[in-house]
Design a protein around this motif. Structure first.
Motif, mmCIF file in Angstrom:
data_model
loop_
_atom_site.group_PDB
_atom_site.id
_atom_site.type_symbol
_atom_site.label_atom_id
_atom_site.label_comp_id
_atom_site.label_asym_id
_atom_site.label_seq_id
_atom_site.Cartn_x
_atom_site.Cartn_y
_atom_site.Cartn_z
ATOM 1 N N SER A 152 0.851 -1.198 0.000
ATOM 2 C CA SER A 152 0.000 0.000 0.000
ATOM 3 C C SER A 152 0.887 1.248 0.000
ATOM 4 O O SER A 152 2.107 1.151 0.212
ATOM 5 N N GLY A 154 1.131 3.646 2.186
ATOM 6 C CA GLY A 154 1.784 3.839 3.493
ATOM 7 C C GLY A 154 2.951 2.885 3.688
ATOM 8 O O GLY A 154 4.009 3.251 4.223
ATOM 9 N N LYS A 157 5.883 3.945 1.689
ATOM 10 C CA LYS A 157 6.574 5.053 2.349
ATOM 11 C C LYS A 157 7.503 4.516 3.441
ATOM 12 O O LYS A 157 8.637 4.976 3.599
ATOM 13 N N ARG A 158 7.017 3.520 4.186
ATOM 14 C CA ARG A 158 7.835 2.937 5.257
ATOM 15 C C ARG A 158 9.064 2.220 4.688
ATOM 16 O O ARG A 158 10.155 2.315 5.239
ATOM 17 N N THR A 178 4.209 13.061 4.164
ATOM 18 C CA THR A 178 2.826 12.596 4.380
ATOM 19 C C THR A 178 1.897 12.963 3.238
ATOM 20 O O THR A 178 0.708 12.676 3.296
ATOM 21 N N LEU A 181 -1.099 10.652 1.631
ATOM 22 C CA LEU A 181 -1.487 9.590 2.560
ATOM 23 C C LEU A 181 -2.750 10.004 3.317
ATOM 24 O O LEU A 181 -2.990 11.200 3.537
ATOM 25 N N ASP A 182 -3.544 9.023 3.736
ATOM 26 C CA ASP A 182 -4.727 9.351 4.530
ATOM 27 C C ASP A 182 -4.280 9.836 5.917
ATOM 28 O O ASP A 182 -3.131 9.605 6.317
ATOM 29 N N THR A 185 -2.625 7.158 8.274
ATOM 30 C CA THR A 185 -1.292 6.727 7.818
ATOM 31 C C THR A 185 -0.301 7.876 7.956
ATOM 32 O O THR A 185 0.856 7.675 8.331
ATOM 33 N N GLU A 188 0.833 7.970 11.392
ATOM 34 C CA GLU A 188 1.779 6.866 11.653
ATOM 35 C C GLU A 188 3.183 7.213 11.140
ATOM 36 O O GLU A 188 4.184 6.964 11.804
ATOM 37 N N ILE A 189 3.216 7.799 9.931
ATOM 38 C CA ILE A 189 4.520 8.143 9.336
ATOM 39 C C ILE A 189 5.195 9.238 10.161
ATOM 40 O O ILE A 189 6.402 9.178 10.441
#
Lengths: 251, 256
Positions: A152, A154, A157-158, A178, A181-182, A185, A188-189
């Motif tokens: 996904s 996110g 990105k990780r 970010t 991203l929603d 997420t 989270e980032i």
């Protein structure tokens, strides 16, 4: 993030002095100056098209400045040859806005890619250990043999973040981490970025216009308007500003 | 005097391509090369194109034979069919058709792949990782197309001649040995070598144009599509221009 910056040493790891960059007749950066202190997380805030990404690409050497100077870890980047630039880049992690994961490679190969140049003599075991450690730190150890297209946004990105960490950089540069991203997420980032700052003891420059991300990650904020550093301060200081140009970001 | 927009665009593009080619030459002689990536590209570009090249080569030989037979029959020289087809395939049709098919498959693929990498910042990411993206992406691909096209042309020629052999046997009977004996009896080095040498240039043109268009791709996904399209069109055109030049050179050297 704690906005009290008194604990941060003043030793600058990045010093940008009177930076000037233009494309044709369009001036993007004009007399931009900024210091990033060791251990600090600095957000460069600005509207779309204000030159934030150009600034960060000048820092990593993807764009050559037309004037001024950039000193990273005590070295003036304009004086570095190609080899010198490579050595400097090994100490600087760069998270691209689009993640820039290599489509044709697995997650493992993506993470191993920076090591093939900078850590040529590393053993397979050590390389594998580094890959798994970086992936574990972003919570994605199970994706090691997957392709980027199977992840996904996110997760990509990780993984991109893990790739930047593989060489244990001293400085992290984030280009709109970010964006796209929603909100969940994105949060989270942002949290992961502060975690990484703590685990890897990095100093960071974060390019963003996502105020939630800015609030979570910034020790200090530099506001980029008309190509120069219009204002500099903590989140609380800038939030209380009466200047309309600054207030517009916090409304 | 101000140049017309189209001419000035053309000159700018030609200048930019010349710089790209000169950078290729400079990077080619750098001691540190990406040989593993080169071998991988030879597989992707060469081996994976073999089926397409083989099928088109077979059809080309078969159809050419079937089309030529009535004309030769009308002159009473049907027995010369293997000789005529052999010469046509080895000297001209084999190299050019193989190169055009190769351009359609590979040049567009390279243009799209590199264009996509460019707009998603993967090329920048390579640069930041300390890998020279030009050497990793461009030099390996251009070398692979230059090396693999002559090999594919030889294979295509062989399959074409087999197709031609089957074509001859549709309305007649010739043994495989006799067919190939007749073909090779008339072929000389001056037929084969210039044809093989020009495929090196075809391969180089296909690779360099695909890489150039992809590497300089702009304007997002729309730009990727345009790069792929332009790569096919320009490399196909260059194949004919190179063919024209090599024919003139071989003529001057008395090899025709």
């Amino acid at each position: 993030m704690d906005n009290n910056t008194s604990h941060i040493p003043t030793d600058p790891v990045i010093r940008i002095s009177h930076l000037h960059k233009q494309f044709g007749s369009r001036v993007v950066l004009n007399d931009f100056s900024l210091d990033l202190r060791r251990g600090e997380s600095m957000v460069v805030l600005g509207r779309s098209g204000s030159g934030k990404s150009v600034l960060i690409k000048c820092l990593i050497g993807l764009y050559m400045p037309d004037g001024g100077s950039i000193t990273i870890l005590g070295k003036d980047t304009s004086q570095l040859d190609h080899e010198g630039l490579d050595v400097m880049r090994a100490h600087v992690g760069f998270l691209f806005q689009s993640n820039a994961l290599y489509d044709s490679m697995t997650v493992r190969e993506n993470l191993e890619f920076p090591m093939r140049h900078h850590l040529k003599n590393i053993s397979k075991e050590e390389a594998n250990k580094r890959v798994m450690e970086a992936l574990t730190n972003v919570g994605l150890a199970h994706t090691v043999d997957m392709m980027p297209s199977e992840l996904s946004g996110g997760m990509q990105k990780r993984v991109a973040l893990a790739r930047t960490l593989i060489l244990n950089p001293e400085i992290m540069l984030y280009d709109e981490p970010t964006t796209g991203l929603d909100p969940v997420t994105g949060k989270e980032i942002s949290t992961l970025m502060t975690e990484i700052q703590r685990i890897y003891n990095t100093s960071s420059i974060i390019i963003s216009h996502d105020m939630k991300c800015v609030e979570r990650t910034a020790d200090r904020i530099a506001v980029l308007i008309d190509g120069n550093c219009y204002a500099l301060g903590t989140f609380d200081e800038l939030q209380q500003s009466n200047d309309q140009n600054i207030k517009q970001f916090f409304e | 005097m101000k140049l017309p927009v189209n001419l000035s665009d053309f000159l700018r593009e030609a200048g930019s391509l010349s710089l790209f080619v000169s950078r290729f030459v400079t990077e080619l002689f750098h001691p540190r090369q990406e040989w593993r990536q080169f071998v991988r590209q030879c597989f992707v570009i060469g081996v994976q194109s073999f089926a397409l090249i083989g099928i088109t080569g077979f059809i080309m030989g078969l159809v050419l034979t079937m089309q030529l037979r009535p004309s030769l029959m009308s002159y009473g020289v049907e027995a010369q069919l293997p000789v005529m087809v052999g010469l046509a395939i080895v000297r001209e049709i084999g190299p050019v058709i193989t190169a055009l098919i190769f351009a359609g498959k590979i040049s567009s693929g390279i243009g799209a792949e590199l264009g996509s990498m460019k707009v998603t910042e993967q090329i920048d990411a390579m640069e930041v990782s300390g890998t020279n993206p030009f050497r990793y992406l461009v030099v390996t691909r251009v070398l692979a197309t230059t090396v693999m096209l002559p090999i594919l042309t030889v294979l295509s020629d062989a399959i074409s001649l087999y197709g031609s052999y089957l074509g001859v046997n549709i309305k007649g009977h010739t043994s495989l040995t006799l067919f190939f004996f007749q073909v090779f009896q008339t072929l000389t080095y001056s037929d084969v070598l210039p044809a093989m040498i020009k495929t090196l240039f075809f391969g180089f043109a296909i690779g360099i144009i695909g890489c150039y268009k992809g590497y300089n791709s702009q304007k997002g996904t729309e730009g990727v599509g345009k790069s792929a399209n332009a790569a096919v069109v320009i490399s196909s055109l260059l194949i004919f221009i190179i063919d024209l030049i090599t024919v003139q050179i071989t003529d001057l050297l008395g090899l025709n």
